[in-house]
Design an enzyme around this catalytic site. Structure first.
Site, short mmCIF file in Angstrom:
data_model
loop_
_atom_site.label_atom_id
_atom_site.label_comp_id
_atom_site.label_asym_id
_atom_site.label_seq_id
_atom_site.Cartn_x
_atom_site.Cartn_y
_atom_site.Cartn_z
N ILE A 15 0.91 -1.15 0.00
CA ILE A 15 0.00 0.00 0.00
C ILE A 15 0.95 1.20 0.00
O ILE A 15 1.55 1.52 1.02
CB ILE A 15 -0.94 0.00 1.22
CG1 ILE A 15 -1.82 -1.25 1.22
CG2 ILE A 15 -1.79 1.27 1.21
CD1 ILE A 15 -2.75 -1.37 2.42
N PRO A 16 1.13 1.82 -1.16
CA PRO A 16 2.29 2.71 -1.39
C PRO A 16 2.21 4.11 -0.77
O PRO A 16 2.18 5.13 -1.47
CB PRO A 16 2.36 2.78 -2.91
CG PRO A 16 0.93 2.66 -3.34
CD PRO A 16 0.32 1.68 -2.37
N CYS A 17 2.24 4.18 0.54
CA CYS A 17 2.22 5.47 1.22
C CYS A 17 3.49 6.27 0.96
O CYS A 17 3.49 7.49 1.11
CB CYS A 17 1.97 5.27 2.72
SG CYS A 17 3.15 4.18 3.53
N HIS A 18 4.55 5.61 0.52
CA HIS A 18 5.80 6.31 0.22
C HIS A 18 5.67 7.21 -1.01
O HIS A 18 6.52 8.06 -1.23
CB HIS A 18 6.95 5.31 0.04
CG HIS A 18 6.76 4.36 -1.10
ND1 HIS A 18 5.94 3.26 -1.00
CD2 HIS A 18 7.26 4.35 -2.36
CE1 HIS A 18 5.96 2.60 -2.16
NE2 HIS A 18 6.75 3.26 -2.99
N ARG A 19 4.59 7.07 -1.77
CA ARG A 19 4.39 7.87 -2.98
C ARG A 19 3.70 9.20 -2.71
O ARG A 19 3.43 9.95 -3.63
CB ARG A 19 3.60 7.06 -4.01
CG ARG A 19 4.36 5.84 -4.48
CD ARG A 19 3.61 5.04 -5.52
NE ARG A 19 4.34 3.79 -5.77
CZ ARG A 19 3.77 2.66 -6.14
NH1 ARG A 19 2.47 2.60 -6.33
NH2 ARG A 19 4.51 1.57 -6.33
#
Length: 159
Positions: A124-128
């Site tokens: 779940i790409p919260c780093h984006r």
């Protein structure tokens, strides 16, 4: 719950499984993360698949994950995490734009808090999610890890 600790280029990670789905993926240590419990360590088919997919991601050969997810959170957090899953590999957006996409334009701070509580890092790409000014902002696993992953995803364009 079942757990597996594995190594990555960014340090050890902990994958957590419940009811045949991934419920947690954390850097060790990580803000709002879990710590390994030796009594829960086991190599299940799902946890080994997560490890293999993460290794492929870090090698730059995997851009889409296909493991079942079961993150635990409030209805609002679930909505934010679902919106994060729609972000394509290598794309970044601001917290404000994410709030706008959720039809919650005045809830930027709440959206940011939900992003920060994401229990399934990377997949779940919260780093984006970045600041409105294009700068990197906080990341529960560490801003250095966020920069590394965005650099990987954007073909070596350093942040």
């Amino acid at each position: 719950m079942k757990q597996l600790v594995f190594s990555s280029p960014l340090g050890d990670m902990l994958a957590c499984e419940t009811d045949g789905a991934l419920c947690g993926l954390y850097f060790l240590p990580q803000k709002h993360g879990r710590m390994p419990d030796p009594a829960l360590q086991v190599r299940t088919e799902l946890l080994m698949a997560v490890e293999a997919q993460m290794q492929a991601y870090f090698a730059g050969t995997l851009t889409v994950f296909d493991v079942p997810l079961q993150p635990v959170g409030t209805a609002f957090q679930q909505a934010v995490w679902k919106a994060l899953l729609a972000l394509p590999y290598g794309e970044t957006i601001s917290y404000q734009l994410l709030a706008d996409r959720l039809d919650k334009p005045t809830a930027t701070r709440a959206v940011a808090n939900a992003v920060g509580r994401n229990p399934v890092s990377i997949i779940i790409p919260c780093h984006r999610i970045i600041g409105s000014n294009g700068k990197l902002t906080g990341y529960a696993g560490g801003v250095d890890k966020k920069a590394w992953m965005l650099n990987l995803e954007q073909g070596g364009q350093l942040f």
